[in-house]
Design a protein around this motif. Structure first.
Motif, short mmCIF file in Angstrom:
data_model
loop_
_atom_site.label_atom_id
_atom_site.label_comp_id
_atom_site.label_asym_id
_atom_site.label_seq_id
_atom_site.Cartn_x
_atom_site.Cartn_y
_atom_site.Cartn_z
N ILE A 1 0.88 -1.17 0.00
CA ILE A 1 0.00 0.00 0.00
C ILE A 1 0.92 1.21 0.00
CG2 ILE A 1 -1.76 1.32 1.25
CD1 ILE A 1 -2.69 -1.31 2.50
N VAL A 2 0.75 2.08 -0.97
CA VAL A 2 1.65 3.24 -1.12
C VAL A 2 0.85 4.51 -0.87
CG1 VAL A 2 3.22 4.49 -2.64
CG2 VAL A 2 3.04 1.99 -2.79
N VAL A 3 1.36 5.35 0.02
CA VAL A 3 0.74 6.65 0.32
C VAL A 3 1.69 7.74 -0.19
CG1 VAL A 3 -0.18 8.19 2.10
CG2 VAL A 3 -0.40 5.70 2.35
N ARG A 4 1.18 8.58 -1.10
CA ARG A 4 2.01 9.63 -1.68
C ARG A 4 1.40 11.00 -1.39
NH1 ARG A 4 2.04 9.77 -7.55
NH2 ARG A 4 3.70 11.28 -7.28
N THR A 5 2.25 11.99 -1.17
CA THR A 5 1.82 13.39 -1.19
C THR A 5 2.71 14.12 -2.18
OG1 THR A 5 3.30 14.04 0.62
CG2 THR A 5 1.07 13.32 1.23
N PHE A 6 2.10 15.00 -2.97
CA PHE A 6 2.87 15.73 -3.97
C PHE A 6 2.07 16.97 -4.39
CE2 PHE A 6 0.29 12.47 -5.90
CZ PHE A 6 -0.29 13.06 -7.02
#
Length: 358
Positions: free
Chosen positions: A302-307
């Motif tokens: 599970i990948v959590v990204r902020t950008f």
């Protein structure tokens, strides 16, 4: 009777013609009845609706309004009928092109949410172009007061947040118990060694550092819960820090299902309600967990990204689960739609997530 003068061979005569107009009179009577029937239908339908309705022509002049619209505008019928949309609707007077011109140019339904400049009420504006070939009107303008809906949505969001805390309670207790047990053991060992006069400075410092780290973890978990449970007004929030907090709260739920990876860009801030965006991330994390079978943690992520994208702050949650079947993709955001009813799914998580973001 039709009479007119006529000159014949220098003499003037009055020629009178009598015409039977029974059929015309019947048509006129029928037309009046049809007009009255249409008026009665309009009143019967429009006056029973709580939504404001206005009928607008191609010149953007208002032809008809119902009582609900007059109440929303805080005015009377004489002040509205015959006026242009820019003269009546505050939003139209400040925008070019206005919402009715946009609907006319697109020839399709136009929907917009706004807060009334006059009353402060949250409104949804729905502009429907007339059917092709209609010569009687150009638009139907519907204004819906969202006050009650927003109150219900706010209650549902609070209830969902409390339900999420309930689901995570056992895991949070476990996350607190582990460092608490470490601190308890370290303090007991230190007490015994000091009592026996065998406490070496290096060991004491090492165990104190471990204890301080454990207490810091407990403090972070408690702060996460407090920030998630407490409803606040909008504030400037670091999206990376908020995502980290949500991942910590969901750690026990994700453990055993997938590895959670974070890809957090720096300087991603947004003016939001902290608890509500944390609720969005948690709902997405829990949704991912429910889609991944347990016992395969090394096979799934599970990948959590902020950008950032321009001036937008973005949060993305993705997983390596099976995904959504194409035939269900359009329904996953419907309230109460769930494929996991047997395992306690309510069908509100994704719907609420989208409602919060919107």
């Amino acid at each position: 009777v039709t009479a007119s003068p006529m000159t014949i061979c220098g003499e003037t005569y009055i020629v009178s013609v009598l015409q039977d107009v029974t059929a015309v009179a019947l048509l006129e009577t029928r037309a009046k009845k049809d007009q009255q029937r249409a008026e009665d239908l309009w009143r019967a339908a429009s006056e029973r609706l709580t939504d404001g309705i206005a009928i607008i022509d191609a010149e953007l002049r208002i032809l008809r309004v119902n009582s609900a619209m007059l109440a929303l505008l805080r005015t009377n019928e004489a002040s509205v009928v015959g006026k242009t949309c820019r003269e009546v609707f505050p939003a139209c007077g400040t925008e070019d092109p206005c919402e009715h011109q946009i609907a006319a140019s697109r020839q399709q339904r136009y929907v917009r949410e706004l807060r009334s400049p006059r009353t402060g009420l949250p409104l949804r504006i729905d502009i429907l172009p007339s059917p092709p070939g209609s010569a009687h009107f150009a638009f139907i303008h519907v204004t819906h007061d969202q006050t009650e809906e927003r109150a219900v949505r706010s209650e549902l969001m609070s209830a969902d947040r409390l339900a999420t805390i309930g689901r995570l309670a056992a895991g949070v207790a476990h996350e607190v118990n582990n460092p608490a047990a470490l601190v308890t053991v370290n303090l007991g060992v230190l007490r015994d060694r000091f009592a026996a006069g065998a406490a070496r400075p290096a060991d004491v410092l090492s165990m104190l550092d471990e204890s301080l780290d454990g207490m810091a973890r407990i403090r972070d978990i408690v702060n996460d819960l407090k920030g998630f449970a407490r409803e606040r007004s909008k504030e400037r929030v670091d999206m990376g820090e908020l995502a980290t907090s949500a991942v910590r709260m969901a750690a026990h739920a994700t453990r055993g299902h997938a590895r959670v990876e974070k890809s957090l860009a720096g300087d991603v801030w947004a003016n939001v309600r902290r608890a509500r965006i944390a609720q969005v991330i948690l709902n997405l994390l829990i949704n991912s967990v429910q889609a991944i079978p347990p016992g395969q943690q090394n096979e799934h992520r599970i990948v959590v990204r902020t950008f950032k994208e321009g001036e937008r702050a973005c949060i993305e949650v993705s997983d390596t689960g099976p995904g959504v079947p194409p035939e269900l993709a359009e329904r996953i955001f419907e309230p109460f739609f769930t494929t996991r009813e047997s395992s306690g799914g309510t069908g509100l998580g994704l719907w609420l997530a989208r409602e919060i973001v919107e």
